[in-house]
Design an enzyme around this catalytic site. Structure first.
Site, PDB file in Angstrom:
ATOM      1  N   HIS A  37      23.141   9.154  31.149  1.00  0.00           N
ATOM      2  CA  HIS A  37      22.075   7.988  31.386  1.00  0.00           C
ATOM      3  C   HIS A  37      20.649   8.696  30.792  1.00  0.00           C
ATOM      4  CE1 HIS A  37      25.154   6.865  34.258  1.00  0.00           C
ATOM      5  NE2 HIS A  37      25.409   5.823  33.496  1.00  0.00           N
ATOM      6  N   ASP A 150      30.923   4.737  25.401  1.00  0.00           N
ATOM      7  CA  ASP A 150      31.639   3.451  25.589  1.00  0.00           C
ATOM      8  C   ASP A 150      31.646   2.578  24.357  1.00  0.00           C
ATOM      9  OD1 ASP A 150      32.133   3.096  28.832  1.00  0.00           O
ATOM     10  OD2 ASP A 150      29.973   4.213  28.297  1.00  0.00           O
TER      11      ASP A 150
HETATM   12  P1  AMP Z   1      27.318   2.910  32.881  1.00  0.00           P
HETATM   13  O1  AMP Z   1      26.182   3.219  33.869  1.00  0.00           O
HETATM   14  O2  AMP Z   1      28.609   3.593  32.969  1.00  0.00           O
HETATM   15  O3  AMP Z   1      27.555   1.515  32.684  1.00  0.00           O
HETATM   16  O4  AMP Z   1      26.533   3.438  31.489  1.00  0.00           O
HETATM   17  C1  AMP Z   1      25.533   2.908  30.867  1.00  0.00           C
HETATM   18  C2  AMP Z   1      25.084   3.593  29.929  1.00  0.00           C
HETATM   19  O5  AMP Z   1      25.333   5.094  29.761  1.00  0.00           O
HETATM   20  C3  AMP Z   1      26.152   3.032  28.514  1.00  0.00           C
HETATM   21  O6  AMP Z   1      25.648   2.703  27.406  1.00  0.00           O
HETATM   22  C4  AMP Z   1      26.985   4.278  28.450  1.00  0.00           C
HETATM   23  O7  AMP Z   1      27.746   4.286  27.253  1.00  0.00           O
HETATM   24  C5  AMP Z   1      26.069   5.367  28.617  1.00  0.00           C
HETATM   25  N1  AMP Z   1      26.580   6.743  28.997  1.00  0.00           N
HETATM   26  C6  AMP Z   1      27.641   6.759  30.184  1.00  0.00           C
HETATM   27  N2  AMP Z   1      28.081   7.973  30.186  1.00  0.00           N
HETATM   28  C7  AMP Z   1      27.357   8.637  28.958  1.00  0.00           C
HETATM   29  C8  AMP Z   1      27.727   9.722  28.304  1.00  0.00           C
HETATM   30  N3  AMP Z   1      28.172  10.799  28.979  1.00  0.00           N
HETATM   31  N4  AMP Z   1      26.725  10.358  27.288  1.00  0.00           N
HETATM   32  C9  AMP Z   1      25.856   9.391  26.790  1.00  0.00           C
HETATM   33  N5  AMP Z   1      25.979   8.226  27.325  1.00  0.00           N
HETATM   34  C10 AMP Z   1      26.547   7.753  28.253  1.00  0.00           C
END
Ligand code: AMP
Length: 281
Positions: A37, A150
């Site tokens: 994030h 994602d």
């Molecule tokens: P989430 O909180 O899981 O809904 O993710 C929020 C954002 O962070 C989304 O755009 C995800 O694709 C991105 N994200 C989550 N994990 C990662 C990671 N390991 N590397 C890069 N971006 C990430």
């Protein structure tokens, strides 16, 4: 860092920032923040004058109630992390702020939502589109930053912005991994140390597939990846798919001008993990 909980307050604050001629960058999240994030926030800070992060665990995108109940929540720690990298604003709404009534909106993403995550998580992308469109309405960003982690979600958001004719640039950011190769994810907090070790094999199997993909047909490589995952103690693959990066069509041959992306969803114990790799980069 400013913290705002209400949409109307957010809208008027953003208006005042825009009046100063500043470009707004936006990173929507569900919290339980990690370096993945933070890398998106860093990207936004590089590309934009003012960075907004949101934290909201969106119930409508969870097809499994247990996954929603057990989703990690750590607002105080998240706020400290965002402050440490000088994020400008956190939008932290309560449930009834985003869903004062049931959201009946139905989106149509065609083939993009019938494969992979869409096929295995009914209603998931409709829920994603519901919340992301509401957040975009409230934040009015110039640029938004999404993780390639994602990958299918990123493709769906591109389609959403196109359908809603929103003047927003969407920027995809690379997957941030643990040293072991395990893709960072809020859900990793639910893994035991042993499971984390098992889950690190997911990336090894993706790398192995990338290293010699042309020796196989897409069909046989998918099967080989699936079987390799099954072999690992503690892992239970749900799907392995190899698609192009525009229409997410499963490939029948390697002949394409588009990016070739191998995507997997794997249960490690009770935790469902996703990961992917681009073969032709
Ligand atoms: P989430 O909180 O899981 O809904 O993710 C929020 C954002 O962070 C989304 O755009 C995800 O694709 C991105 N994200 C989550 N994990 C990662 C990671 N390991 N590397 C890069 N971006 C990430």
């Amino acid at each position: 860092m400013k913290i705002i909980a209400h949409k109307e307050a957010l809208k008027s604050h953003i208006q005042s920032i825009k009046k100063q001629g500043k470009q707004i960058g936006f990173v929507p999240t569900m919290g339980a923040l990690h370096q993945g994030h933070l890398s998106l926030i860093e990207q936004s800070k590089q590309h934009c004058d003012y960075t907004v992060c949101s934290i909201f665990v969106n119930p409508t995108q969870f097809n499994d109630p247990e996954d929603f109940d057990k989703y990690p929540r750590s607002d105080a720690k998240d706020i400290a992390m965002l402050e440490s990298i000088a994020c400008d604003l956190l939008f932290l709404p309560e449930l009834n702020e985003m869903y004062p009534e049931q959201d009946q909106r139905q989106f149509n993403f065609g083939n993009l939502e019938t494969v992979m995550e869409g096929a295995h998580r009914p209603g998931h992308f409709n829920g994603v589109a519901q919340i992301v469109s509401k957040l975009f309405d409230a934040v009015h960003p110039d640029k938004v930053f999404f993780g390639q982690k994602d990958f299918q979600q990123y493709v769906i958001i591109k389609s959403l912005v196109h359908q809603l004719k929103m003047p927003i640039e969407i920027i995809a950011c690379p997957i941030i991994r643990e040293q072991s190769g395990l893709a960072m994810s809020s859900r990793n907090q639910r893994l035991t140390e042993k499971e984390k070790g098992q889950a690190a094999n997911i990336y090894k199997i993706l790398l192995e597939a990338k290293s010699n993909y042309r020796d196989y047909s897409p069909q046989s490589l998918k099967q080989k990846m699936f079987e390799s995952l099954v072999q690992i103690d503690g892992l239970k693959p749900e799907y392995c798919e190899i698609v192009d990066d525009l229409e997410l069509k499963p490939l029948n041959s390697w002949q394409t001008d588009q990016k070739i992306v191998a995507c997997v969803a794997v249960f490690c114990g009770k935790v469902r993990l996703i990961d992917n790799i681009v073969f032709n980069l």
